[in-house]
Design a protein around this motif. Structure first.
Motif, PDB file in Angstrom:
ATOM      1  N   VAL A  98      -3.928  13.677  -1.431  1.00  0.00           N
ATOM      2  CA  VAL A  98      -3.479  12.685  -2.414  1.00  0.00           C
ATOM      3  C   VAL A  98      -2.078  12.207  -2.076  1.00  0.00           C
ATOM      4  CG1 VAL A  98      -2.880  12.327  -4.836  1.00  0.00           C
ATOM      5  CG2 VAL A  98      -4.960  13.591  -4.235  1.00  0.00           C
ATOM      6  N   THR A  99      -1.181  13.132  -1.752  1.00  0.00           N
ATOM      7  CA  THR A  99       0.193  12.766  -1.428  1.00  0.00           C
ATOM      8  C   THR A  99       0.260  11.939  -0.152  1.00  0.00           C
ATOM      9  OG1 THR A  99       0.979  14.794  -2.487  1.00  0.00           O
ATOM     10  CG2 THR A  99       2.505  13.667  -1.011  1.00  0.00           C
ATOM     11  N   VAL A 100      -0.521  12.317   0.855  1.00  0.00           N
ATOM     12  CA  VAL A 100      -0.527  11.571   2.113  1.00  0.00           C
ATOM     13  C   VAL A 100      -1.065  10.165   1.892  1.00  0.00           C
ATOM     14  CG1 VAL A 100      -1.484  11.464   4.446  1.00  0.00           C
ATOM     15  CG2 VAL A 100      -0.722  13.657   3.506  1.00  0.00           C
ATOM     16  N   THR A 101      -2.111  10.038   1.097  1.00  0.00           N
ATOM     17  CA  THR A 101      -2.666   8.709   0.805  1.00  0.00           C
ATOM     18  C   THR A 101      -1.638   7.832   0.116  1.00  0.00           C
ATOM     19  OG1 THR A 101      -4.924   9.564   0.634  1.00  0.00           O
ATOM     20  CG2 THR A 101      -4.470   7.469  -0.441  1.00  0.00           C
ATOM     21  N   ARG A 102      -0.935   8.385  -0.840  1.00  0.00           N
ATOM     22  CA  ARG A 102       0.072   7.597  -1.557  1.00  0.00           C
ATOM     23  C   ARG A 102       1.205   7.186  -0.635  1.00  0.00           C
ATOM     24  NH1 ARG A 102       0.221  11.105  -7.271  1.00  0.00           N
ATOM     25  NH2 ARG A 102      -1.923  10.548  -7.887  1.00  0.00           N
ATOM     26  N   ALA A 103       1.585   8.057   0.281  1.00  0.00           N
ATOM     27  CA  ALA A 103       2.628   7.703   1.249  1.00  0.00           C
ATOM     28  C   ALA A 103       2.170   6.553   2.138  1.00  0.00           C
ATOM     29  CB  ALA A 103       2.999   8.922   2.086  1.00  0.00           C
ATOM     30  N   LEU A 104       0.912   6.567   2.550  1.00  0.00           N
ATOM     31  CA  LEU A 104       0.385   5.493   3.394  1.00  0.00           C
ATOM     32  C   LEU A 104       0.306   4.173   2.634  1.00  0.00           C
ATOM     33  CD1 LEU A 104      -2.429   7.498   5.209  1.00  0.00           C
ATOM     34  CD2 LEU A 104      -0.436   6.465   6.313  1.00  0.00           C
ATOM     35  N   VAL A 105      -0.097   4.218   1.378  1.00  0.00           N
ATOM     36  CA  VAL A 105      -0.144   2.996   0.568  1.00  0.00           C
ATOM     37  C   VAL A 105       1.257   2.421   0.401  1.00  0.00           C
ATOM     38  CG1 VAL A 105      -0.634   2.067  -1.726  1.00  0.00           C
ATOM     39  CG2 VAL A 105      -2.266   3.621  -0.644  1.00  0.00           C
ATOM     40  N   ALA A 106       2.216   3.295   0.104  1.00  0.00           N
ATOM     41  CA  ALA A 106       3.603   2.839  -0.033  1.00  0.00           C
ATOM     42  C   ALA A 106       4.109   2.241   1.266  1.00  0.00           C
ATOM     43  CB  ALA A 106       4.502   4.010  -0.457  1.00  0.00           C
ATOM     44  N   ALA A 107       3.768   2.862   2.383  1.00  0.00           N
ATOM     45  CA  ALA A 107       4.188   2.341   3.685  1.00  0.00           C
ATOM     46  C   ALA A 107       3.611   0.958   3.926  1.00  0.00           C
ATOM     47  CB  ALA A 107       3.753   3.301   4.790  1.00  0.00           C
ATOM     48  N   ALA A 108       2.343   0.766   3.591  1.00  0.00           N
ATOM     49  CA  ALA A 108       1.714  -0.539   3.806  1.00  0.00           C
ATOM     50  C   ALA A 108       2.391  -1.629   2.988  1.00  0.00           C
ATOM     51  CB  ALA A 108       0.225  -0.455   3.461  1.00  0.00           C
ATOM     52  N   LEU A 109       2.682  -1.350   1.735  1.00  0.00           N
ATOM     53  CA  LEU A 109       3.351  -2.349   0.889  1.00  0.00           C
ATOM     54  C   LEU A 109       4.739  -2.678   1.430  1.00  0.00           C
ATOM     55  CD1 LEU A 109       2.342  -0.976  -2.628  1.00  0.00           C
ATOM     56  CD2 LEU A 109       1.523  -3.091  -1.572  1.00  0.00           C
ATOM     57  N   ALA A 110       5.477  -1.645   1.846  1.00  0.00           N
ATOM     58  CA  ALA A 110       6.830  -1.877   2.358  1.00  0.00           C
ATOM     59  C   ALA A 110       6.803  -2.635   3.682  1.00  0.00           C
ATOM     60  CB  ALA A 110       7.555  -0.540   2.520  1.00  0.00           C
ATOM     61  N   LEU A 111       5.872  -2.285   4.573  1.00  0.00           N
ATOM     62  CA  LEU A 111       5.764  -2.986   5.850  1.00  0.00           C
ATOM     63  C   LEU A 111       5.425  -4.458   5.632  1.00  0.00           C
ATOM     64  CD1 LEU A 111       3.826  -0.268   7.855  1.00  0.00           C
ATOM     65  CD2 LEU A 111       6.150  -1.050   8.359  1.00  0.00           C
ATOM     66  N   ALA A 112       4.620  -4.753   4.626  1.00  0.00           N
ATOM     67  CA  ALA A 112       4.269  -6.142   4.328  1.00  0.00           C
ATOM     68  C   ALA A 112       5.484  -6.958   3.911  1.00  0.00           C
ATOM     69  CB  ALA A 112       3.207  -6.191   3.227  1.00  0.00           C
ATOM     70  N   SER A 113       6.509  -6.278   3.394  1.00  0.00           N
ATOM     71  CA  SER A 113       7.707  -6.987   2.947  1.00  0.00           C
ATOM     72  C   SER A 113       8.822  -6.971   3.986  1.00  0.00           C
ATOM     73  CB  SER A 113       8.227  -6.385   1.643  1.00  0.00           C
ATOM     74  OG  SER A 113       8.787  -5.110   1.867  1.00  0.00           O
ATOM     75  N   GLY A 114       8.514  -6.527   5.209  1.00  0.00           N
ATOM     76  CA  GLY A 114       9.503  -6.606   6.279  1.00  0.00           C
ATOM     77  C   GLY A 114      10.149  -5.312   6.695  1.00  0.00           C
ATOM     78  N   ALA A 115       9.789  -4.193   6.068  1.00  0.00           N
ATOM     79  CA  ALA A 115      10.331  -2.907   6.498  1.00  0.00           C
ATOM     80  C   ALA A 115       9.777  -2.552   7.875  1.00  0.00           C
ATOM     81  CB  ALA A 115       9.977  -1.818   5.491  1.00  0.00           C
ATOM     82  N   THR A 116      10.485  -1.703   8.593  1.00  0.00           N
ATOM     83  CA  THR A 116      10.065  -1.257   9.917  1.00  0.00           C
ATOM     84  C   THR A 116       9.500   0.156   9.834  1.00  0.00           C
ATOM     85  OG1 THR A 116      12.184  -0.233  10.465  1.00  0.00           O
ATOM     86  CG2 THR A 116      11.952  -2.605  10.917  1.00  0.00           C
ATOM     87  N   PRO A 117       8.782   0.621  10.872  1.00  0.00           N
ATOM     88  CA  PRO A 117       8.335   2.015  10.880  1.00  0.00           C
ATOM     89  C   PRO A 117       9.481   3.011  10.695  1.00  0.00           C
ATOM     90  CG  PRO A 117       7.148   0.776  12.539  1.00  0.00           C
ATOM     91  CD  PRO A 117       8.196  -0.149  11.987  1.00  0.00           C
ATOM     92  N   ALA A 118      10.646   2.727  11.273  1.00  0.00           N
ATOM     93  CA  ALA A 118      11.794   3.619  11.088  1.00  0.00           C
ATOM     94  C   ALA A 118      12.236   3.642   9.628  1.00  0.00           C
ATOM     95  CB  ALA A 118      12.949   3.186  11.983  1.00  0.00           C
ATOM     96  N   ASP A 119      12.166   2.497   8.950  1.00  0.00           N
ATOM     97  CA  ASP A 119      12.503   2.459   7.523  1.00  0.00           C
ATOM     98  C   ASP A 119      11.530   3.311   6.721  1.00  0.00           C
ATOM     99  OD1 ASP A 119      14.556   0.597   8.058  1.00  0.00           O
ATOM    100  OD2 ASP A 119      13.174  -1.098   7.820  1.00  0.00           O
ATOM    101  N   VAL A 120      10.244   3.240   7.073  1.00  0.00           N
ATOM    102  CA  VAL A 120       9.242   4.054   6.394  1.00  0.00           C
ATOM    103  C   VAL A 120       9.566   5.529   6.566  1.00  0.00           C
ATOM    104  CG1 VAL A 120       6.811   4.716   6.327  1.00  0.00           C
ATOM    105  CG2 VAL A 120       7.441   2.305   6.603  1.00  0.00           C
ATOM    106  N   ARG A 121       9.845   5.940   7.793  1.00  0.00           N
ATOM    107  CA  ARG A 121      10.191   7.337   8.059  1.00  0.00           C
ATOM    108  C   ARG A 121      11.390   7.777   7.228  1.00  0.00           C
ATOM    109  NH1 ARG A 121      12.772   7.296  13.373  1.00  0.00           N
ATOM    110  NH2 ARG A 121      14.528   6.682  12.040  1.00  0.00           N
ATOM    111  N   ASP A 122      12.453   6.977   7.259  1.00  0.00           N
ATOM    112  CA  ASP A 122      13.673   7.355   6.557  1.00  0.00           C
ATOM    113  C   ASP A 122      13.474   7.336   5.041  1.00  0.00           C
ATOM    114  OD1 ASP A 122      14.856   7.581   9.016  1.00  0.00           O
ATOM    115  OD2 ASP A 122      15.895   5.654   8.919  1.00  0.00           O
ATOM    116  N   GLY A 123      12.742   6.338   4.535  1.00  0.00           N
ATOM    117  CA  GLY A 123      12.524   6.245   3.108  1.00  0.00           C
ATOM    118  C   GLY A 123      11.689   7.392   2.576  1.00  0.00           C
ATOM    119  N   LEU A 124      10.624   7.756   3.284  1.00  0.00           N
ATOM    120  CA  LEU A 124       9.793   8.887   2.848  1.00  0.00           C
ATOM    121  C   LEU A 124      10.581  10.186   2.922  1.00  0.00           C
ATOM    122  CD1 LEU A 124       6.370   7.955   4.473  1.00  0.00           C
ATOM    123  CD2 LEU A 124       7.043   7.704   2.068  1.00  0.00           C
ATOM    124  N   ARG A 125      11.411  10.324   3.938  1.00  0.00           N
ATOM    125  CA  ARG A 125      12.254  11.512   4.051  1.00  0.00           C
ATOM    126  C   ARG A 125      13.249  11.569   2.885  1.00  0.00           C
ATOM    127  NH1 ARG A 125      15.138  11.295   9.442  1.00  0.00           N
ATOM    128  NH2 ARG A 125      13.099  11.971  10.220  1.00  0.00           N
TER     129      ARG A 125
END
Length: 328
Positions: free
Chosen positions: A296-323
């Motif tokens: 459940v937690t991993v799925t939610r992290a992936l959904v959040a990543a997809a929404l953020a990437l759609a708005s211009g975030a980078t993979p590094a931003d996803v890593r740092d934000g989840l951390r």
């Protein structure tokens, strides 16, 4: 009542006096509307009563009429141009009578969308919407952390964070609004056109509002994010009337195909936004860095990543934000 911020002479009834109703009343007064707010009194021992009484006094000073009466929501007054309904008041006689008489009924989401500043040369903050009956507020807070890591100024609003109307009326515009919505908040939504949207879970929609959740995907501009194993949500994506060019982005706990985010061995990866997605995947973070393998937690992290990437975030931003979210 069309797009714009001059509401002089518009007569509005606000049904409900919770956080959404207070924000609607306050800001519509600011825009020049004539506003009456209707609500049933709380019990004297209710811890919210003192706060509501203080807010009612403040809005009365600003020019609103506040009706706190056991019968306040039973009868629709004459001469109204609009009814703004709080989620808890959707099924009241006042709102039902407005529908019967053809008086427009907007929820807080429709009102907030209409109140965005669309004046010439101004670009309103894009909306990243996440809906569902559970976990949507957690996803919204994860998206916020990723956008902060990207150097943006986001606001979380809706079911968590700020009231939506307050967020769109902030004099210092946000870079993005991360909008978490319960099912009742999606009733009477017609104009909203989010940059990206996700419906998180398969739990039945709220009783009495079975079609509400589908509104999250309507008029999406860039990305409709869904959990690939969730056939009901996939159906909502397939049936949605989206802006031309919007894409369906799937989330899976297995190997992702093109246009998806998923898990490869111990890594969260994406094959939806990188230019070479047909032949490769971009690493987002590791399960170790995420701190859990809970599905459940991993799925939610992936959904959040997809929404953020759609708005211009980078993979590094996803890593740092989840951390950052893990250690917050």
């Amino acid at each position: 009542m069309s797009d714009g911020r001059d509401w002089s002479g518009v007569r509005v009834a606000v049904a409900g006096f919770g956080r959404a109703g207070f924000a609607a009343t306050d800001n519509l007064l600011h825009l020049g509307a004539t506003v009456t707010a209707y609500a049933v009194p709380l019990d004297d021992d209710d811890p919210l009563e003192a706060d509501r009484a203080e807010k009612a006094e403040l809005l009365s000073v600003l020019g609103a009429t506040i009706v706190l009466d056991e019968l306040a929501l039973d009868v629709l007054p004459e001469g109204l141009d609009l009814v703004v309904s709080s989620p808890e008041c959707l099924d009241t006689p006042l709102v039902a009578q407005a529908r019967e008489r053809g008086v427009p009924v907007w929820g807080e989401v429709e009102l907030a969308w209409r109140l965005r500043d669309t004046s010439t040369g101004h670009r309103p903050a894009p909306w990243l919407v996440v809906a569902g009956s559970a976990g949507h507020t957690d996803v919204a807070l994860l998206v916020e952390q990723i956008l902060l890591a990207a150097g943006q100024r986001p606001a979380v609003a809706g079911a968590v964070g700020l009231p939506l109307v307050e967020a769109v009326m902030d004099p210092e515009p946000y870079d993005a609004l991360v909008v978490a919505l319960d099912d009742p908040q999606l009733v009477d939504v017609a104009s909203m056109s989010p940059l990206a949207a996700a419906v998180l879970d398969t739990a039945p929609a709220s009783e009495g509002h079975p079609a509400a959740r589908a509104a999250a995907y309507e008029h999406v501009q860039e990305a409709c994010v869904y959990v690939a194993a969730d056939e009901a949500t996939r159906s909502l994506v397939e049936e949605a009337d989206v802006v031309e060019g919007a894409r369906a982005i799937g989330v899976t706990l297995g190997m992702p195909g093109v246009g998806m985010l998923g898990v490869v061995e111990d890594l969260l990866v994406e094959r939806a936004f990188l230019p070479q997605r047909s032949t490769s995947a971009a690493e987002l973070t590791s399960l170790e860095d995420l701190g859990t393998e809970d599905p459940v937690t991993v799925t939610r992290a992936l959904v959040a990543a997809a929404l953020a990437l759609a708005s211009g975030a980078t993979p590094a931003d996803v890593r740092d934000g989840l951390r950052n979210a893990r250690h917050a």
